[in-house]
Design a protein around this motif. Structure first.
Motif, PDB file in Angstrom:
ATOM      1  N   VAL A  72     -20.989 -50.992 -57.933  1.00  0.00           N
ATOM      2  CA  VAL A  72     -21.024 -52.261 -58.683  1.00  0.00           C
ATOM      3  C   VAL A  72     -20.823 -53.464 -57.779  1.00  0.00           C
ATOM      4  N   SER A  73     -20.469 -53.234 -56.537  1.00  0.00           N
ATOM      5  CA  SER A  73     -20.386 -54.314 -55.555  1.00  0.00           C
ATOM      6  C   SER A  73     -20.426 -53.661 -54.191  1.00  0.00           C
ATOM      7  N   SER A  74     -20.333 -54.449 -53.134  1.00  0.00           N
ATOM      8  CA  SER A  74     -20.399 -53.849 -51.800  1.00  0.00           C
ATOM      9  C   SER A  74     -19.224 -52.898 -51.582  1.00  0.00           C
ATOM     10  N   ALA A  75     -18.107 -53.134 -52.265  1.00  0.00           N
ATOM     11  CA  ALA A  75     -16.907 -52.309 -52.042  1.00  0.00           C
ATOM     12  C   ALA A  75     -16.539 -51.462 -53.254  1.00  0.00           C
ATOM     13  N   GLY A  76     -17.077 -51.827 -54.437  1.00  0.00           N
ATOM     14  CA  GLY A  76     -16.594 -51.181 -55.652  1.00  0.00           C
ATOM     15  C   GLY A  76     -17.561 -50.163 -56.234  1.00  0.00           C
ATOM     16  N   LYS A  77     -16.994 -49.112 -56.801  1.00  0.00           N
ATOM     17  CA  LYS A  77     -17.807 -48.090 -57.458  1.00  0.00           C
ATOM     18  C   LYS A  77     -17.140 -47.677 -58.763  1.00  0.00           C
ATOM     19  N   VAL A  78     -17.976 -47.421 -59.769  1.00  0.00           N
ATOM     20  CA  VAL A  78     -17.470 -46.854 -61.022  1.00  0.00           C
ATOM     21  C   VAL A  78     -17.860 -45.377 -61.056  1.00  0.00           C
ATOM     22  N   HIS A  79     -16.899 -44.530 -61.411  1.00  0.00           N
ATOM     23  CA  HIS A  79     -17.102 -43.080 -61.447  1.00  0.00           C
ATOM     24  C   HIS A  79     -16.827 -42.598 -62.872  1.00  0.00           C
ATOM     25  N   LEU A  80     -17.754 -41.842 -63.429  1.00  0.00           N
ATOM     26  CA  LEU A  80     -17.585 -41.372 -64.797  1.00  0.00           C
ATOM     27  C   LEU A  80     -17.987 -39.904 -64.876  1.00  0.00           C
ATOM     28  N   SER A  81     -17.209 -39.119 -65.591  1.00  0.00           N
ATOM     29  CA  SER A  81     -17.586 -37.712 -65.783  1.00  0.00           C
ATOM     30  C   SER A  81     -17.089 -37.224 -67.131  1.00  0.00           C
ATOM     31  N   TYR A  82     -17.921 -36.380 -67.755  1.00  0.00           N
ATOM     32  CA  TYR A  82     -17.540 -35.738 -69.002  1.00  0.00           C
ATOM     33  C   TYR A  82     -17.768 -34.243 -68.835  1.00  0.00           C
ATOM     34  N   HIS A 137     -12.153 -49.042 -54.994  1.00  0.00           N
ATOM     35  CA  HIS A 137     -12.457 -50.264 -54.252  1.00  0.00           C
ATOM     36  C   HIS A 137     -12.072 -50.053 -52.787  1.00  0.00           C
ATOM     37  N   SER A 138     -13.104 -50.040 -51.918  1.00  0.00           N
ATOM     38  CA  SER A 138     -12.849 -49.840 -50.492  1.00  0.00           C
ATOM     39  C   SER A 138     -12.251 -51.091 -49.878  1.00  0.00           C
ATOM     40  N   LEU A 139     -11.057 -50.964 -49.318  1.00  0.00           N
ATOM     41  CA  LEU A 139     -10.438 -52.078 -48.606  1.00  0.00           C
ATOM     42  C   LEU A 139     -10.855 -52.053 -47.139  1.00  0.00           C
ATOM     43  N   SER A 140     -11.373 -50.926 -46.696  1.00  0.00           N
ATOM     44  CA  SER A 140     -11.844 -50.738 -45.320  1.00  0.00           C
ATOM     45  C   SER A 140     -12.486 -49.360 -45.285  1.00  0.00           C
ATOM     46  N   LYS A 141     -12.890 -48.936 -44.091  1.00  0.00           N
ATOM     47  CA  LYS A 141     -13.466 -47.586 -43.959  1.00  0.00           C
ATOM     48  C   LYS A 141     -12.441 -46.521 -44.309  1.00  0.00           C
ATOM     49  N   ARG A 142     -11.153 -46.814 -44.063  1.00  0.00           N
ATOM     50  CA  ARG A 142     -10.141 -45.771 -44.184  1.00  0.00           C
ATOM     51  C   ARG A 142      -9.177 -45.978 -45.348  1.00  0.00           C
ATOM     52  N   THR A 143      -9.290 -47.114 -46.040  1.00  0.00           N
ATOM     53  CA  THR A 143      -8.335 -47.416 -47.108  1.00  0.00           C
ATOM     54  C   THR A 143      -9.062 -47.787 -48.385  1.00  0.00           C
ATOM     55  N   LEU A 144      -8.574 -47.272 -49.499  1.00  0.00           N
ATOM     56  CA  LEU A 144      -9.248 -47.412 -50.781  1.00  0.00           C
ATOM     57  C   LEU A 144      -8.194 -47.586 -51.874  1.00  0.00           C
ATOM     58  N   ALA A 145      -8.410 -48.531 -52.759  1.00  0.00           N
ATOM     59  CA  ALA A 145      -7.556 -48.657 -53.938  1.00  0.00           C
ATOM     60  C   ALA A 145      -8.309 -48.076 -55.125  1.00  0.00           C
ATOM     61  N   TYR A 146      -7.564 -47.513 -56.084  1.00  0.00           N
ATOM     62  CA  TYR A 146      -8.252 -46.895 -57.217  1.00  0.00           C
ATOM     63  C   TYR A 146      -7.431 -47.067 -58.488  1.00  0.00           C
ATOM     64  N   VAL A 147      -8.170 -47.076 -59.606  1.00  0.00           N
ATOM     65  CA  VAL A 147      -7.532 -47.147 -60.913  1.00  0.00           C
ATOM     66  C   VAL A 147      -8.364 -46.268 -61.843  1.00  0.00           C
TER      67      VAL A 147
END
Lengths: 340, 340, 340
Positions: free
Chosen positions: B255-265, B286-296
């Motif tokens: 959804v953006s250069s750093a953000g992705k939405v993941h969905l599974s059923y 949300h990728s904060l860098s190559k090695r760091t990622l925040a998630y919710v």
């Protein structure tokens, strides 16, 4: 980070073992040398003095265990000072008895006749866990023209007025190396006072005798092959007045630039009736590089009417739990050892 | 030191879970990927051959536990050889079933519907501990134009004449990747002989059936989004003649250069009455860098009259201990994942 | 590999302790500072933001224990973000109460009067395990002209509707440092709800009172010596309506370019009858380098009719198991500390 070197051994083998009806088939850790992960370093303090430390943990490469969780959990952990006077360290350290692998053609602990036989007699002079000493002070001399001395004292930390030395281990060793010749002497003792309160570190029997051991080992490199052997006496290890002997003789023959054949035969002469045992081991090692080695081997233990020593297969009856005495333990292995 | 690479993952999240009256609030380890500490390296042996090793331990970042002491104590530990023939290794290794995260939009193990549902049915085809195989030999083929094969055999090391294969795990997998398309096939089985002596490594039920599983997964990257799904069958995992199915379908949308939405059923179709379950999971990374990622994220499991699958909150009644069947497990998480 | 720094402390000492007839002689780990092995790193995320992690495990250098297997298994494990706003982290982290060593002339945990006395009263404001908080969120402010704030909240993760906060720890601290002066304030509380289900992380007593603690510490460096002291109050730690106090006063005197004398005296004023205690400690430290230090010291604890605090020797009768109240605990140590 430059203060620490991370090092270790990753060693695993496929093994097949048989003893009577028990049959073992599986993958095990440490056929050639115990798998381990270590952290070590040293710091120059000036005037030839150095601070040194080693933190080294055993790994069960085949199992679901953490760092230093299974088997020999901590191989050695110490901090010490090194200088012109030699080395003095505090922590969990090797007894002089650990270095007997230098006089053993099968320096492959689980499959060495010397280890298998001496360990079964309760010896602390084996290149394995019984020669690792917790709560210890260790002194190593400098090299006096090929001669080095090594002494360790391990406190069992029995916390009382009487029997305060119960379970304490004391050992001294001398190694001499000059050209093709190497000789090693070790004396080791563990106090076993009657009425002593045993601890988890040195479980103490009710015997009130001090376990006393002496060891003589030698190696001579003839170039075409290296001859190696040892003789040791273990007194009062398990029963009063016992005096058990173990000897082994073997050799290492280079058969190509990378390959070596290793052979050893050992016997015990135990005081108790029908308690002798013999073992022989034949191995071939092939260096794939300085740090990687493939190996294949066979080890057989011959038991007397009252012994049931085994290596890979279980040594008691699967159903009744009775000891499988007077049986042979046959063990085949093939594996790879990588040092890093 | 240049022989070893120290690496790992530090991952922790704040989580809230609810199931009936049970409410979990706390900080947990490994919301996006399991926290771990590893040591790996390789050595060039010439002629295209390499010695490789990996020592990798699970960490409970939130708890008072040592390296490899809690949860998945050892993720993998092996030594092996790699060359033109592929790879062969000995130790504790991943089964082909571990790699199913490649066909799962929620490659976040504790919150993946595929993992949650298949794990509850006793599957070994999940990207988690049941697909880690102690005492194993592993072969991986080279890449044949996008196709790779992977086989593992794990010895349960039952130490007797009869039922020697009891608890042994055998699995084979094939992965094909070409451009936007990826397909994976896995077959896995665990011998469960009646009368077998269970071991700590593979606790064996009394059933005399072999648990057999098959899995098909696929992923297609359309650019705008990546579609992923899988179908698997688990036979005789817990009861004779059972044949349970699990499927999941999902997608990842940048959804953006750093953000992705993941969905599974996902859903199960279990043989036993009232034992179906469904789960869905929605996450944002949300990728904060190559090695760091925040998630919710949020994950919900819907249970049938006879199931009580939960993730964060306890799945039994706090007072009576009775299973909380026919309830929803609701789970919210927010965290950070750092690779090193 | 450049992403990780491997660091640690190897510290061991020879110690002798006496309490009534109990006598301890042995080698122990961590006389000056706890032996440990750690892995840490950080990554620049841009805009002044950094991802940071620390994995740090306690070692019992003298024992047969793995990495983080004995004593304080995990000292700290966290992942977090650092930036202009300060630091926020998730994992197992230090409470503000950990940093009281800054106001203690004997920053040698097992032998510090403040630690020995406050720990015996159940305090969480000590530079040791009770100030390590599992399942926690930690916030540290940036430096406001010498003033820093630090707050932690640790979830006990009681998994139910009622008493969900039982065992939760909350603490806040403020440190001010400016030239020769340093001042520290800490408030810490642990919820202890009646009827709460205890957990392994925060074993909860049956008391329905919240344990509340306040601490004030200060240090002033006069150049010739550094004066240090603290006062703290512990309410409802063990019994309802208890209000126990601990104070200590001490100093550090540089006696040569490498040597320092450390002295501290402390006392408790406990609500319960005959439950006061006093302790004093005198140590000499000698820097052998920036990273290596030798130390020698003596610590004595004076017990009242109802207390039996000890350090090295066992504090109960070896035969009867009865508490050795109204006795002095005498402790001598000599050791070496090496940081890497």
């Amino acid at each position: 980070q430059s203060n620490v070197t991370v090092y270790g051994v990753a060693d695993a083998f496929f093994g097949y073992g048989k003893m009577d009806d028990n049959k073992f088939t599986g993958v095990e850790s440490g056929g050639w040398a115990g798998s381990r992960l270590g952290f070590k370093g040293s710091e120059d303090l000036g005037n030839g003095l150095k601070a040194v430390f080693t933190l080294e943990y055993g790994l069960e490469l085949d199992d679901n265990e953490g760092v230093g969780a299974g088997g020999p959990r901590s191989r050695q952990q110490f901090v010490g000072l090194q200088g012109g006077f030699g080395f003095i360290g505090l922590g969990r350290q090797y007894s002089p008895g650990y270095y007997v692998f230098k006089y053993d053609a099968i320096n492959v602990i689980p499959f060495s006749p010397q280890f298998v036989l001496a360990n079964a007699l309760g010896s602390n002079i084996v290149a394995a866990t019984p020669a690792r000493v917790s709560n210890s002070i260790n002194y190593k001399s400098p090299d006096f023209g090929g001669l080095t001395l090594n002494a360790v004292y391990g406190f069992n930390e029995v916390n009382q007025d009487d029997n305060r030395q119960a379970g304490d281990l004391a050992a001294i060793g001398a190694d001499y190396a000059n050209g093709p010749l190497a000789i090693g002497l070790v004396y080791s003792q563990v106090k076993q006072d009657a009425g002593a309160i045993p601890s988890e570190k040195f479980p103490v029997t009710t015997a009130d005798e001090t376990k006393k051991e002496a060891y003589l080992g030698a190696a001579y490199d003839f170039g075409m092959f290296k001859l190696m052997g040892s003789y040791q006496v273990i007194k009062d290890a398990t029963l009063d007045e016992d005096s058990d002997k173990v000897w082994q003789l073997g050799g290492v023959v280079p058969v190509s630039s990378a390959g070596k054949v290793h052979l050893s035969y050992g016997r015990t002469d135990a005081d108790r009736d029908d308690s002798d045992a013999a073992a022989w081991s034949l191995m071939y090692s092939h260096s794939l590089s300085k740090r990687t080695l493939a190996y294949v081997g066979y080890t057989q233990v011959q038991n007397d009417d009252a012994t049931n020593i085994s290596i890979l297969a279980k040594r008691t009856d699967e159903i009744t739990g009775a000891p499988l005495t007077d049986e042979d333990s046959r063990n085949f292995l093939i594996g790879v050892n990588h040092s890093f």
